[in-house]
Design an enzyme around this catalytic site. Structure first.
Site, short mmCIF file in Angstrom:
data_model
loop_
_atom_site.label_atom_id
_atom_site.label_comp_id
_atom_site.label_asym_id
_atom_site.label_seq_id
_atom_site.Cartn_x
_atom_site.Cartn_y
_atom_site.Cartn_z
N GLU A 126 3.08 13.14 -4.86
CA GLU A 126 3.75 12.81 -4.99
C GLU A 126 4.34 12.04 -3.35
OE1 GLU A 126 6.81 15.05 -6.68
OE2 GLU A 126 7.40 13.09 -5.28
N ILE A 133 11.16 12.63 -0.72
CA ILE A 133 11.53 12.68 -2.03
C ILE A 133 10.95 13.52 -3.05
CG2 ILE A 133 13.66 12.13 -4.00
CD1 ILE A 133 13.96 9.80 -1.92
N LYS A 202 5.14 0.82 -5.76
CA LYS A 202 5.93 2.03 -6.15
C LYS A 202 6.65 2.03 -7.10
CE LYS A 202 6.28 3.68 -1.44
NZ LYS A 202 7.69 3.48 -0.66
N1 HSE Z 1 6.05 1.95 4.09
C1 HSE Z 1 6.47 2.71 3.33
C2 HSE Z 1 7.91 2.59 3.85
C3 HSE Z 1 5.88 3.97 3.99
O1 HSE Z 1 8.49 1.53 4.87
O2 HSE Z 1 8.46 2.77 2.43
C4 HSE Z 1 6.44 5.05 2.27
O3 HSE Z 1 5.39 4.87 1.34
#
Ligand code: HSE
Ligand code: NAP
Length: 431
Positions: A126, A133, A202
């Site tokens: 998660e 989130i 992501k």
């Molecule tokens: N370095 C990542 C960001 C951390 O700034 O979104 C969260 O995944």
């Protein structure tokens, strides 16, 4: 019976998680049986902001993942190796795994989930996308009956923080990046944030869940924010847009669940009226579109100790619930079941609008020549304006209608050959 955790890493996320688990005020009744049994770090001498018994801290991470007493391994150390090998070894030793490591999952998810399915354990992630989130579980569970056709997200807190401050304060990129690092948002090497690689990891994970297929990370196009200038932010503002680093995954034919998908990360001009335009600072938001649900937007803090610890702890809670229920069958809503790869379309086939800024000689007919080159390649223009001067050179800003990216690039190649065109400092896609 208590549930024993082996935590790999006690940095921003590890410390936040330990703090959350130690704070009895936040504890769900199911978490009362959780014991922080071992925590693996690189250095025992480093000052820590959490208090743990001396016997808990160790530099022997291998011993944690093989310890028969440990039920759940929480990997919050980051990086590719030794994180990948330790996760695999934990799985081989029958442990469930919680990880925040999108870099390892987007590259080695195939190997990790196959091993987990074989061993009958879960790998929960998660915290890997969207910080605090809840987005992984909603995609796996609450929205799983929908046919999803588009995910559009602001999924990197560091770059959103930088762009927001450049927009509101006119700050310099490097000063704001230093603040993001100090606040614990940025990765150990902030290149991953700034060059769009973290967002690519992501969106690969989200696309894989939404479209029920594996994604090869090398198929994800990514472009970062280093080239975004104050000039472009100001022009975008005048034209009614804000600039955001968007991660987008969509079916090329929304109505067909068999059509190939496009997966990409790039700075984008977002109309000020779009729901993602108002997401500022370290916040992330993920807009999910599908049938029959329509649109769902998940919004919240995308990075930082407390937010990420919340997501890590929710995974721990799910696993404690599993461990407390005696069944030998894996819960298919928690496991990762898909085996096949998604078909990804090349960027040349993308249909999108473009914003482009040209510096040209200030001569009669230049705008006409630009229009002719675009016309030669079927690129239709929404607007073309000469906005001012930079020294002796005229500044011309073009916004196109929807075009095929390959055709647009060919038009630019022809435009580069025009003697009157000095440079093309900016090229951005428009939502
Ligand atoms: N370095 C990542 C960001 C951390 O700034 O979104 C969260 O995944
Ligand atoms: P961090 O602050 O750099 O912490 C890393 C921790 O892991 C440190 O405690 C370090 O030990 C330990 N560690 C790293 N390599 C090690 C090794 N080879 N052997 C032993 N210990 C090692 O990182 P973070 O920001 O917490 O991020 C951790 C993970 O969470 C990453 O995958 C990151 O992408 C992800 N994540 C971070 C955020 C965020 O907001 N920061 C949000 C979501 C996801 P020492 O303390 O001894 O140096």
């Amino acid at each position: 019976m208590g549930v024993k955790l082996g935590i790999l890493g006690l940095g921003t996320v590890g410390t936040g998680t330990v703090q959350l688990l130690q704070n009895s005020g936040f504890r769900h009744p199911l978490l009362q049986s959780v014991e922080i049994y071992r925590v693996g770090v690189r250095s025992l001498d480093k000052p820590r902001t959490v208090t743990l018994p001396e016997s808990v801290l160790t530099t022997d991470l291998e011993a944690i993942v093989t310890d028969p007493a440990i039920d759940i391994v929480v990997e919050v150390m980051g990086g590719l190796e030794p994180a990948r090998s330790l996760i695999l070894k934990a799985i081989q030793n029958g442990k469930h795994v919680v990880t925040a490591n999108k870099a390892a999952i987007s590259r080695f998810g195939d190997e990790i989930f196959s091993a987990a399915n074989q061993a009958g354990v879960y790998v929960m992630l998660e915290a890997a996308v969207g910080g605090g989130i809840p987005v992984i579980q909603p995609l796996k569970q609450s929205l799983s009956v929908n046919s999803i056709h588009t995910i559009t997200g602001i999924v990197n807190g560091t770059t959103n923080y930088i762009l927001s401050r450049m927009q509101t304060e006119g700050s310099h990129f490097s000063d704001v990046l230093a603040d993001a690092q100090r606040l614990g948002y940025a990765e150990a090497d902030p290149t991953a944030d700034v060059d769009g690689l973290d967002a690519a990891d992501k969106i690969a994970i989200l696309a894989s869940l939404a479209f029920s297929g594996r994604i090869k990370l090398e198929d994800v196009y990514s472009e970062g924010i280093r080239q975004i200038s104050k000039t472009d932010i100001a022009y975008a503002e005048k034209l009614g847009f804000v600039i955001k680093l968007l991660a987008i995954a969509n079916r090329t034919t929304p109505s067909s669940s068999l059509s190939p998908i496009s997966v990409r990360v790039h700075p984008t001009l977002v109309p000020k009226t779009h729901p993602l335009a108002s997401i500022n600072g370290v916040n992330n938001a993920i807009l999910i579109e599908g049938e029959p649900i329509g649109q769902v937007m998940l919004f919240g803090p995308g990075a930082g100790a407390g937010a990420t610890a919340s997501a890590v702890s929710s995974d721990i809670l799910n696993l404690v619930a599993v461990l407390k229920t005696s069944t030998s069958v894996q819960n298919s809503l928690l496991k990762c079941g898909h085996q096949d790869y998604c078909q990804i379309v090349p960027m040349a086939e993308l249909i999108t609008r473009f914003y482009t800024r040209f510096l040209t000689q200030d001569q009669p007919g230049v705008i006409g020549k630009l229009g002719t080159c675009f016309g030669n390649h079927g690129v239709s223009l929404e607007s073309i304006v000469q906005t001012g001067f930079q020294g002796e050179l005229a500044e011309i800003v073009v916004v196109t209608h929807d075009v095929r990216e390959g055709d647009f690039r060919q038009a630019l190649t022809e435009i580069h050959t025009l003697a009157a065109v000095d440079t093309i400092p900016s090229l951005l896609r428009v939502l």
